[in-house]
Write a protein that holds these residues in place. Structure first.
Motif, PDB file in Angstrom:
ATOM      1  N   ARG A 372       0.848  -1.189   0.000  1.00  0.00           N
ATOM      2  CA  ARG A 372       0.000   0.000   0.000  1.00  0.00           C
ATOM      3  C   ARG A 372       0.889   1.247   0.000  1.00  0.00           C
ATOM      4  O   ARG A 372       2.054   1.190   0.404  1.00  0.00           O
ATOM      5  N   PRO A 373       0.350   2.420  -0.379  1.00  0.00           N
ATOM      6  CA  PRO A 373       1.113   3.666  -0.261  1.00  0.00           C
ATOM      7  C   PRO A 373       1.396   3.957   1.214  1.00  0.00           C
ATOM      8  O   PRO A 373       0.569   3.679   2.085  1.00  0.00           O
ATOM      9  N   LYS A 374       2.548   4.542   1.487  1.00  0.00           N
ATOM     10  CA  LYS A 374       2.979   4.768   2.864  1.00  0.00           C
ATOM     11  C   LYS A 374       1.975   5.567   3.675  1.00  0.00           C
ATOM     12  O   LYS A 374       1.770   5.292   4.864  1.00  0.00           O
ATOM     13  N   TYR A 375       1.308   6.543   3.063  1.00  0.00           N
ATOM     14  CA  TYR A 375       0.395   7.396   3.821  1.00  0.00           C
ATOM     15  C   TYR A 375      -0.739   6.623   4.466  1.00  0.00           C
ATOM     16  O   TYR A 375      -1.328   7.039   5.480  1.00  0.00           O
ATOM     17  N   GLU A 376      -1.080   5.444   3.921  1.00  0.00           N
ATOM     18  CA  GLU A 376      -2.162   4.645   4.486  1.00  0.00           C
ATOM     19  C   GLU A 376      -1.799   4.059   5.853  1.00  0.00           C
ATOM     20  O   GLU A 376      -2.685   3.673   6.622  1.00  0.00           O
ATOM     21  N   TYR A 377      -0.503   3.972   6.147  1.00  0.00           N
ATOM     22  CA  TYR A 377      -0.057   3.381   7.414  1.00  0.00           C
ATOM     23  C   TYR A 377       0.140   4.429   8.512  1.00  0.00           C
ATOM     24  O   TYR A 377       0.373   4.067   9.665  1.00  0.00           O
TER      25      TYR A 377
END
Length: 435
Positions: A372-377
């Motif tokens: 997933r894209p980092k911002y989702e974490y």
């Protein structure tokens, strides 16, 4: 699907109920409807009823039914418990190879239910011992998170087998419980192991108080190497450059501007999300000489904190620009939007909670590992890890100084938190000219 029902099969005015267990199987196209019954010792009043049309070839036949309305409250409760117990017994035993649904199994299961019901020692149930543990923890004023772990365990045990007794917690039962958590309920391995650790704690306490607990529970190994996957721990933090990008964003929405203020406070105070929102407020700032300090007691550990307000935090306070209150859920939602707008979108494979469907059709939230894209974490807890990682790894601050902000008690605990190897041989390399 397994079902349990009760039927009155007598022509007398009162008689014991017959319990039916039914299970429909469709195995590789082979359909099978299993029906078995036994007579219980639950005696009820019979009533006369006239048959419905086509209910019998013999016109005007009279059949007996049972009077549910006159059933005692205790007996109604007993029937509900019996139905749930037999269903749980089937779910639990059907996982074992060679298990057969027959009259002998139903009879023995009913006998076990009666022995449990007749027992005056209600505290012999695992769920009761967990409830006692929760009351003790509350009386001892233990942390909310510690109490929540046992409250969560209560929910899990009620889903697994609410009538599980302390005397049944042997090694095979714990193996089966772990298999159920991992396979049927799709819990993560760490979650399953924490529940098993807490059950062993309950068992040890019960033994010390004179409860009958099989010795086999101590032989059970919570961490089974055969099912552990060797994988590198993924710790997600914001870098200095990423934080700068977020700070430079031109924002128009008030809710994003407010969320950014919380983010700045978080990455420069190293506090957990709950403590950040509750304690990093203007009332907790104190001026000492020419500096400002923030003082409060951490919610998770109860540790008294008193650390200096770093420039960006101090300036926000002095300029009366502190953020307004927000829920942790909303903050986590908005900071993802901030990070997305700042193009913090490097693809990372890691765990994140998603809705998954169990085999029984129930939908639950479980960790799912995928790219997933980092911002989702990014969550509010990322602020704390980012502070520790940046100041220790990037800015080379001594760990004892960083720990004054984070509140970690030991260096080992701190280094594990940021995913740092504790094997530092730099001084030996200097001594032996290895550099």
């Amino acid at each position: 699907m397994a079902t349990v029902s009760f039927e009155y099969r007598s022509t007398k005015d009162y008689a014991p109920l017959t319990m039916w267990f039914r299970h429909y199987i469709n195995d590789a196209g082979i359909k099978k409807n299993i029906r078995i019954s036994i007579v219980t010792d639950i005696i009820v009043d019979g009533i006369k009823r006239k048959p419905k049309r086509n209910d019998s070839k013999k016109k005007g036949a009279v059949y007996n039914d049972w009077d549910r309305d006159s059933l005692k409250k205790a007996d109604k409760k007993k029937l509900k418990k019996l139905e749930k117990f037999i269903t749980q017994e089937f779910i639990s035993k059907s996982k074992y190879p060679g298990f057969t649904i027959n009259k002998e199994w139903l009879q023995s299961s009913y006998a076990r239910f009666k022995s449990k019901s007749d027992s005056k020692n209600k505290k012999g149930l695992l769920v009761d011992r967990i409830e006692t543990r929760i009351k003790d923890l509350k009386a001892e004023r233990k942390s909310i998170n510690t109490i929540k772990k046992y409250e969560s365990l209560t929910t899990v045990i009620n889903d697994y087998n609410p009538l599980l007794e302390m005397s049944e917690i042997d090694e095979p039962e714990l193996v089966n419980f772990r298999r159920w958590m991992l396979s049927d309920m799709k819990y993560g391995l760490n979650t399953a192991e924490k529940h098993l650790d807490n059950i062993k704690t309950i068992c040890r306490k019960a033994v010390s108080e004179g409860y009958d607990v099989p010795e086999g529970f101590e032989k059970f190994k919570v961490r089974d190497r055969s099912i552990h996957k060797i994988k590198q721990r993924i710790i997600i933090t914001l870098t200095t450059k990423e934080i700068e990008r977020i700070e430079k964003l031109e924002l128009k929405q008030d809710y994003l501007i407010n969320a950014r203020k919380w983010l700045i406070l978080g990455v420069y105070t190293a506090q957990r999300g709950g403590d950040l929102l509750k304690y990093i407020i203007k009332e907790n700032f104190t001026k000492i000489d020419n500096d400002y300090y923030i003082s409060f007691k951490q919610g998770k550990t109860g540790k008294q904190m008193n650390f200096i307000a770093l420039p960006k935090v101090r300036d926000m306070y002095l300029n009366n620009e502190m953020p307004h209150k927000i829920s942790s859920q909303k903050l986590n939602e908005y900071i993802k939007l901030l990070c997305k707008e700042a193009e913090i979108n490097k693809m990372i494979t890691a765990n994140k909670k998603e809705i998954v469907k169990l085999d029984n059709g129930k939908k639950v939230r479980r960790n799912v590992s995928k790219s997933r894209p980092k911002y989702e974490y990014i969550t509010s807890h990322t602020f704390r890890r980012s502070f520790c990682t940046i100041h220790f790894k990037e800015l080379k601050m001594p760990e004892n100084l960083v720990m004054q902000f984070s509140g970690h008690d030991t260096t080992r605990e701190f280094l594990k938190y940021i995913g740092e190897d504790n094997n530092d041989y730099s001084e030996f390399k200097k001594l032996y000219n290895m550099i």
